[in-house]
Design an enzyme around this catalytic site. Structure first.
Site, short mmCIF file in Angstrom:
data_model
loop_
_atom_site.label_atom_id
_atom_site.label_comp_id
_atom_site.label_asym_id
_atom_site.label_seq_id
_atom_site.Cartn_x
_atom_site.Cartn_y
_atom_site.Cartn_z
N CYS A 1 0.88 -1.16 0.00
CA CYS A 1 0.00 0.00 0.00
C CYS A 1 0.92 1.21 0.00
CB CYS A 1 -0.91 0.02 1.22
SG CYS A 1 -1.96 1.50 1.27
N CYS B 1 -0.48 4.39 2.39
CA CYS B 1 -0.51 4.28 3.86
C CYS B 1 -0.21 2.83 4.24
CB CYS B 1 -1.85 4.76 4.42
SG CYS B 1 -3.30 4.02 3.64
N SER B 2 -1.20 2.11 4.74
CA SER B 2 -0.96 0.72 5.10
C SER B 2 -2.24 -0.10 5.00
CB SER B 2 -0.38 0.61 6.52
OG SER B 2 -1.27 1.21 7.46
N CYS B 3 -3.01 0.14 3.94
CA CYS B 3 -4.25 -0.61 3.74
C CYS B 3 -3.93 -2.10 3.67
CB CYS B 3 -4.93 -0.16 2.45
SG CYS B 3 -5.49 1.56 2.50
#
Length: 207
Positions: free
Chosen positions: A115, A118-120
């Site tokens: 991702c 961000c950090s999906c």
């Protein structure tokens, strides 16, 4: 780039053969006790949260999806066509897993997920994201130099294998369907699921 799977604690254990709790575990326990004492949290609610992440959310869920796909061609077809619905068949849905896509590794193609913004991450099937997945070096470098990043994880791919990088978003989350390991024809779903790793379902490892 930080790889949390390379970090190992080498506790030698106490006289009873059990490793003593880490400093972090002790701090967490102390904070928990203080919050309970002050009435800020309900102990039952904390237990429910821990149970949820340990037993209902985590890589074991994704491993079950993978193992079923390996052993049930009809399920695999549904998984590849509509991953969200097929994963929900096993009881894993919602909570950042509402729009899933499964990408399959083959001898010719290796998939890896990131991702970049961000950090999906697909929590229902993989649990909480590892630290390295959220790090800026991984998020930026795996797109530019996927083979180099994979090599740092110990995943060396043949030159002829195509590497595809899939960028998760707030709308779409990806799960890698790893290649089934050789010589596993006699294993049932449970035994196969035990072979599946979190990193294999992100694509930074091969099984």
């Amino acid at each position: 780039m930080a790889h949390d799977h390379h970090d190992h604690d080498h506790d030698h254990g106490d006289d009873h053969g059990q490793a003593p709790p880490s400093d972090m575990a002790l701090r967490v326990k102390a904070l928990e006790s203080l919050m309970v004492e002050k009435g800020l949290v309900d102990p039952a609610a904390l237990d429910a949260i821990v149970d949820h992440f340990e037993h209902r959310v985590g890589p074991r869920n994704g491993a079950r999806v993978v193992a079923k796909a390996w052993t049930d061609p009809a399920y695999k077809a549904r998984l590849m066509e509509d991953a969200t619905a097929a994963i929900a068949e096993l009881g894993y849905a919602g909570g950042q897993g509402d729009h899933m896509i499964v990408v399959e590794n083959t001898p010719e193609i290796h998939n890896v997920v990131v991702c970049t913004l961000c950090s999906c991450y697909p929590w229902p099937v993989l649990g909480l994201p590892p630290v390295w997945y959220k790090s800026s070096p991984y998020r930026s470098r795996v797109v530019i130099d996927p083979r180099g990043v994979l090599a740092e994880f110990g995943t060396e791919l043949p030159a002829e294998t195509e590497v595809r990088v899939w960028d998760s978003t707030a709308e779409i989350r990806y799960l890698v369907l790893p290649e089934r390991p050789a010589d596993t024809d006699g294993l049932d779903e449970s035994a196969l699921a035990a072979l599946v790793t979190r990193d294999g379902m992100i694509g930074t490892a091969r099984l």
